[in-house]
Design a protein around this motif. Sequence first.
Motif, PDB file in Angstrom:
ATOM      1  N   ASN A 915      27.997  -3.346 -43.919  1.00 16.13           N
ATOM      2  CA  ASN A 915      29.078  -2.947 -44.825  1.00 16.13           C
ATOM      3  C   ASN A 915      30.375  -2.674 -44.073  1.00 16.13           C
ATOM      4  O   ASN A 915      31.206  -1.906 -44.525  1.00 16.13           O
ATOM      5  CB  ASN A 915      28.659  -1.704 -45.628  1.00 16.13           C
ATOM      6  CG  ASN A 915      28.345  -0.525 -44.716  1.00 16.13           C
ATOM      7  OD1 ASN A 915      28.050  -0.704 -43.540  1.00 16.13           O
ATOM      8  ND2 ASN A 915      28.383   0.675 -45.239  1.00 16.13           N
ATOM      9  N   LEU A 916      30.547  -3.294 -42.880  1.00 16.94           N
ATOM     10  CA  LEU A 916      31.815  -3.110 -42.168  1.00 16.94           C
ATOM     11  C   LEU A 916      32.934  -3.776 -42.968  1.00 16.94           C
ATOM     12  O   LEU A 916      32.699  -4.766 -43.654  1.00 16.94           O
ATOM     13  CB  LEU A 916      31.742  -3.774 -40.791  1.00 16.94           C
ATOM     14  CG  LEU A 916      31.012  -2.998 -39.698  1.00 16.94           C
ATOM     15  CD1 LEU A 916      31.007  -3.816 -38.427  1.00 16.94           C
ATOM     16  CD2 LEU A 916      31.665  -1.660 -39.441  1.00 16.94           C
ATOM     17  N   PRO A 917      34.158  -3.234 -42.860  1.00 18.80           N
ATOM     18  CA  PRO A 917      35.258  -3.883 -43.582  1.00 18.80           C
ATOM     19  C   PRO A 917      35.505  -5.284 -43.019  1.00 18.80           C
ATOM     20  O   PRO A 917      35.151  -5.563 -41.868  1.00 18.80           O
ATOM     21  CB  PRO A 917      36.450  -2.970 -43.292  1.00 18.80           C
ATOM     22  CG  PRO A 917      36.053  -2.154 -42.124  1.00 18.80           C
ATOM     23  CD  PRO A 917      34.567  -2.061 -42.108  1.00 18.80           C
ATOM     24  N   LYS A 918      36.100  -6.130 -43.830  1.00 19.28           N
ATOM     25  CA  LYS A 918      36.407  -7.482 -43.349  1.00 19.28           C
ATOM     26  C   LYS A 918      37.401  -7.386 -42.198  1.00 19.28           C
ATOM     27  O   LYS A 918      38.286  -6.543 -42.217  1.00 19.28           O
ATOM     28  CB  LYS A 918      37.049  -8.291 -44.479  1.00 19.28           C
ATOM     29  CG  LYS A 918      36.072  -8.774 -45.529  1.00 19.28           C
ATOM     30  CD  LYS A 918      36.646 -10.003 -46.237  1.00 19.28           C
ATOM     31  CE  LYS A 918      35.578 -10.726 -47.026  1.00 19.28           C
ATOM     32  NZ  LYS A 918      35.081  -9.943 -48.142  1.00 19.28           N
ATOM     33  N   PRO A 919      37.276  -8.252 -41.203  1.00 17.30           N
ATOM     34  CA  PRO A 919      38.255  -8.225 -40.116  1.00 17.30           C
ATOM     35  C   PRO A 919      39.644  -8.556 -40.662  1.00 17.30           C
ATOM     36  O   PRO A 919      39.774  -9.273 -41.653  1.00 17.30           O
ATOM     37  CB  PRO A 919      37.788  -9.335 -39.177  1.00 17.30           C
ATOM     38  CG  PRO A 919      36.403  -9.631 -39.565  1.00 17.30           C
ATOM     39  CD  PRO A 919      36.254  -9.278 -40.997  1.00 17.30           C
ATOM     40  N   ARG A 920      40.669  -8.009 -39.987  1.00 20.48           N
ATOM     41  CA  ARG A 920      42.030  -8.256 -40.457  1.00 20.48           C
ATOM     42  C   ARG A 920      42.474  -9.646 -40.034  1.00 20.48           C
ATOM     43  O   ARG A 920      42.258 -10.060 -38.896  1.00 20.48           O
ATOM     44  CB  ARG A 920      42.973  -7.221 -39.847  1.00 20.48           C
ATOM     45  CG  ARG A 920      44.413  -7.399 -40.310  1.00 20.48           C
ATOM     46  CD  ARG A 920      45.282  -6.238 -39.888  1.00 20.48           C
ATOM     47  NE  ARG A 920      45.517  -6.236 -38.453  1.00 20.48           N
ATOM     48  CZ  ARG A 920      46.655  -5.831 -37.898  1.00 20.48           C
ATOM     49  NH1 ARG A 920      47.640  -5.393 -38.650  1.00 20.48           N
ATOM     50  NH2 ARG A 920      46.799  -5.841 -36.593  1.00 20.48           N
ATOM     51  N   GLN A 921      43.070 -10.368 -40.954  1.00 17.33           N
ATOM     52  CA  GLN A 921      43.666 -11.666 -40.623  1.00 17.33           C
ATOM     53  C   GLN A 921      45.130 -11.400 -40.305  1.00 17.33           C
ATOM     54  O   GLN A 921      45.856 -10.873 -41.126  1.00 17.33           O
ATOM     55  CB  GLN A 921      43.583 -12.618 -41.830  1.00 17.33           C
ATOM     56  CG  GLN A 921      42.169 -12.838 -42.330  1.00 17.33           C
ATOM     57  CD  GLN A 921      41.314 -13.585 -41.318  1.00 17.33           C
ATOM     58  OE1 GLN A 921      41.795 -14.466 -40.637  1.00 17.33           O
ATOM     59  NE2 GLN A 921      40.051 -13.194 -41.197  1.00 17.33           N
TER      60      GLN A 921
END
Length: 1544
Positions: A915-921
């Motif tokens: 459930n880690l947040p999506k990596p930042r683009q």
Amino acid sequence: VAEQGSRIMVLLSSLPGDITQKGYEKKRAKLLASYIPQLPSKTSSSSSAPGPSTSSASRHHRAHRSGGARDERYRSDIHTEAVQAALAKHKEEKMALPMPTKRRSAFVQSPIDTCTPPDTSSASEDEGSLRRKAALSAVLAQSLQSPEYWINRSVQSSSTSSSASSTLSHGEPKTQPQPQLQPAASVLADVLAHTRIGDVPPDVTSSTPQERGSRVDLPPAVRGMSRGQSRSSMLDTADGVPVNSRVSTKIQQLLNTLKRPKRPPLSEFFLDDSEEIVEVPQPDPNTPKPEGRQIIPVKGEPLGVVSNWPPALQAALARWGATQAKSPALTALDITGKPLYTLTYGKLWSRSLKLAYTLLNKLGTKTEPVLQPGDRVALVYPNSDPGMFWVAFYGCLLAEVIPVPIEVPLSRQDAGSQQIGFLLGSCGVSLALTSEVCLKGLPKTPNGEIIQFKGWPRMKWVVTDTKYLTKPSKDWQPHIPTANTDTAYIEYKASKEGTVMGVAVSKISMLTHCQALTQACNYCEGETLVNVLDCKKDMGMWHGVLTSVMNRIHTITVPYAVMKACPMSWVQRVHIHKARVALVKCRDLHWAMMAHKDQKDTNLSSIRMLIVADGANPWSVSSCDAFLNVFQSHGLKPEVICPCATSPEALTVAIRRPGARGAPLPARAILSMGGLSHGVIRVNTEDKNSALTVQDVGHIMPGALMCIVKPDGPPQLCKTDEIGEIVINSRAGGTMYYGLPGVTKNTFEVIPVNQAGAPIGEIPFTRTGLLGFVGPGSLVFVVGKNEGLLMVSGRRHNADDLVATALAVEPVKTVYRGRIAVFSVTVFYDERIVIVAEQRPDASEEDSFQWMSRVLQAIDSIHQVGLYCLALVPANTLPKTPLGGIHICETKQNFLEGNLHPCNILMCPHTCVTNLPKPRQKQPVDVGPASMLVGNLVAGKRIAQATGRELGVHQFLSEALQWRAQTDPDHVLYVLLNAKGVAVCTATCAQLHKRAEKITATLMERGGLNTGDNVVLLYPPGIDLIAAFYGCLYAGVIPVTVRPPHPQNLAATLPTVRMIIDVSKAACILTTQPLMRILRSREAAASVNVKTWPTIIDTDDLPRKRPPHIYKPPTAEMLAYLDFSVSTTGMLTGVKMSHAAVSTLCRSIKLQCELYSSRQIAICLDPYCGLGFVLWCLSSVYSGHQSILIPPLELECSLPLWLSTLSQYKIRDTFCSYSVMELCTKGLGTQTEILKVNACLCVNLSCVRSCVVIAEERPRLALTMSFSKLFKDLGLSSRAVSTAFGSRVNLAICLQGTAGPDPSTVYVDMKSLRHDRVRLVERGAPQSLPLMESGTILPGVRVIIVNPETRGPLGDSHLGEIWVNSPHSASGYYTIYGEESLQADHFNTRLSFGEPHTLWARTGYLGFIKRTELLDASGDRHDALFVVGSLDETLELRGLRYHPIDIETSVSRAHRSIAESAVFTWTNLLVVVAELSGSEQEALDLVPLVTNVVLEEHHLIVGVVVIVDPGVIPINSRGEKQRMHLRDSFLADQLDPIYVAYNM
């Protein structure tokens, strides 16, 4: 083989962490080992087909004799084979886990004999694990035939009360046992892989349909990594969602993404709070949902009324005591299993009467009795003395005081002792009854009093042996009222969190419960009952102490200690006494079965009821079957086995009534574990590996009403095919948690509601804590307990099921007596599963690691859930419950506090944290300058810049010294102190000038130098260094100060010296005689080439000569000196300082700190580079103040030196480094009183006005604050401590002077910092980071904050790179090959818009400027500069920017034994190095704590945790960590770590 070879290479390339060459070789050898031909003899024996099955009993004898097979008893063979089949699927990737590396000493097991009782106890350990017994494959009713066999056989039951889906298979005829494979180490798995793989059921986790019976290859996305996939690629694919999540969630994500409205990419936008941080797993469309109708409450049979039932339980005892005085009530056994004494009903009555009389009349005085009716009294009796307990219990009932039976405390630090204290406190207990023997055994203080147990209230102890009791007077009669709702007794119960609460049972409940048990079990007067359970609580008490007295039953108690010594003792008692009823747990069935070979002539035909107290545990079924299989030939009838379900709150919930002879045995449910995890009942059809076979626990109790409700949230009624919590309404249950009205309401007063949320009636139900369902014919099935429930990502798993799976993975070589604990910890918004097992003393490292990796795979395959942590601890070290089981809550507590001391650990956060947040683009940088400018103006933002005061004219330093030597020759400029605080050397203006001249003359004579040549100065900190510096200026050569090599550590320090000498192309070295000898010594020759040193001149004894002339530079832009320094990233950089820069810098410092001739300052810094060098060598000569020099090395011999100097010389301004401040804080923090009163020191710091820490980093707020607080007692003003800030391009940007406002502190949100933004928050906000201003900006300095990518200026409170414009900036890097581009970029850069003509120098540091409310000297609002960290050091992970210091701060807080920590990245993995200050056995405790804290606070998964000795992390002279050096040493395998853990 070629294919296998290539696969191995792929495996090797994908190993997630064995970094070193050595590790690579080791792994390669191990992987290839299975392909190197074995010795023929071995091969033939292992691959030959298993022989024909022998009779299970004789096979069992064989197993029992061989030493290691004791663990056989935990096996359920169906489950074992299911696990082996699941593992066979994983066979290909068996070794893909890198083994942790461990220093040998860290593996020393604690000597087992110190903590193990003699091995007689081996039969007894841990109830918990014994439950998942064992059993012989011969016994199992559903043997492992092809799945179709039992799917077709499962009969559709009468659908009256069950929905069509709850199919139950009926007992089938016994089938031939499958031959059991010999555990021939790893070959077993190979054999399995070849022999059984054909009939593995199709894999339901993959979305591709498969032909049944086809060979199952790993589908591309089975949980767990596919064969050739490398860890790094796994981290990077699919937007950082680990590849191994199931295919269905992938498709679902895709669908959800397509549905989502498209949003324009907003570069300023980022998600914030916890709801948004967490990646919410989208619901899987294939999740099974309950389909049945709403359940109807189930009614028990009516409770009949029998004419001679007593009005109260005490009345029954009075009746039997009077009319049947000779009738035996209780027989107790001694340790050998022989009867010790028999208590008759007469004796029981008379002794209880005596005790009641004594309690009420003989404690205290007539007017002030100690006990009143209704008071609570603790009963502390060992299990081995049931007689004393019975008398005490009935004595309390007769005296109308409330007994609270508890376990005997064994030591002050018992597991859970504090919780028992909570129980005694909440029940208001202050008196304890015990026996004389027991009292003698309690731990005592030296003067003979019983110690105060941890957390207990103060207790009075009363001994109840008969000789101390008083016979009641003739006229005294006990008061025996008809049973009412007053509390009769309190039974203790431990909650999931470990709190121990008291369940109060009223007199009427106690009586009704006895009546209901009598009716359900059909007890008759005068029967004999054998009780193996604890008579202080639960079934052991309800049947063996209460119901037995009501029915005048003769109870024979078999205590736990007897069972340890003689496991057959209860069976012998049944045989000898022709007992009708036996009360046992699965472990007792098991032990009896193990030991029965010694007993040929036992006969169990007298038993009409064998009550299995823990029959509600789903794993009890195999023990019951196995026991029946062995003892049916001894007269045991199949229908007498009666499992039951109980709960401390509702007492007995359900019990199976004995069946009629020859009637078919009750049905079994074969359920799908996948279904169970979603809370629904599905008959297992797809995958026989993940089936759970459950037996019923009979019907509910007479007079009771039962519902099934949802276990969490409002008590909504479940559907017929849904698993829920059983709730009971009955007069025979507990009434409350004594003294805890709040918790009581949620448990004892539950009103179920229907689908619409409306209550179904008025009657309150009690939650039992049991999870189950109602099967056909209203039979109750229990599949687990609330306290064993682990909720992971919305699915439920039962701790017992996981233990059973772990035990089925050949624990023989690894797990000590099957002792395994399973619990969950909450980390990063979800529960994570932790398994802790005790490791056998003789288990090898390899075996343990192999076992751990296989448990991971088995649990992944069978339960479809990832484990977070698997730990093995030395045998006998887990905290125990009073009956020898594992105390789960204490174990969990120890795990979270870092007190578990594992000897092996495996963390798998990569696999289970989904459930880690999506990596930042990152957004592309294509914003035009015009729009940026307009944007800034529209936002009303001020461009973030700040400026110091104006500066005046400059002069050359060499001229300043000459001028001072003429005008004020005797003014002392420098005083150098030694460790004793004695001035060992001073220099007046004239002396310094003359010494400089001598050096100049020598240089001109001996050096053969040209103007502008570089000369290296190699001196210890002192005045020689200063004289040599000015000597060089006088001679027109360029000095380069270098820290001398450390004589004890030449190998590490000399190469740096050599490197600077080579890089700077020095023509000559000035040094002292001792250092010259070192440079030419044999030791030096070992690390560098000593033959090629440039000319070395020692300046110790120089002739008195004056140089012919003193050089004067033609322009101020000429070079004055070179400043070389190693950055924290390990880069050696030299910058050029011109004469103009030097004099403006000195003038700037003079103005800021108000320095002039009459002032004294103390300097405790290294004088080799940066601002430290400027203050030590240059500032005094320019400003004329006196500098007291304290070499930091002297502090190591005498810690108080710096502080006592400040006090002795009444210093107002002092400069130090962080390392000096840390030395004082750690070394002197506890000694402030001594420093204050010690006559020779008598330290008083009230004179100090400013204490400035010189640094090139973010201010260390925690350190400066603790320094201020600790030394406040010595008079240090809270406003005195501040910091300076400099960088390579400009040595001094900020310095807290005397005039500016105090440095301010702000709190910023750490999440926004990671997104390169500043969001100011309030103090104490979650995820907030305090930042202190780095000091006032120096005169002549302009600072601006710039976006490093667009090079455009940023607004106030925006994070960007700090750029500086100042006359004292360095004029460039000293480069040999003229890399001008690099130099121009850093030193002469223009903004892309705004103010294009100014030249700026880039500091390489991120920070922001904030206009504060404070006013500066000129009356304007003060602009504060906040430094966040160096750009070079930041870690780019998951598209976010992290500063190592933030992660390190969290890590250092994780455990008291972490002295220091450092982090760096290696191929996308975060590596944490922690220095262990405690003992080596704590090393492995740190691994989970470090992983937890980084996940919780930074949302990052740690890839590698390295535990090292103190002092391993390299630190430079400024006290900064050299993380890149550390990284290089780690990769080169030079750290000698205590432990390296590779997190999966």
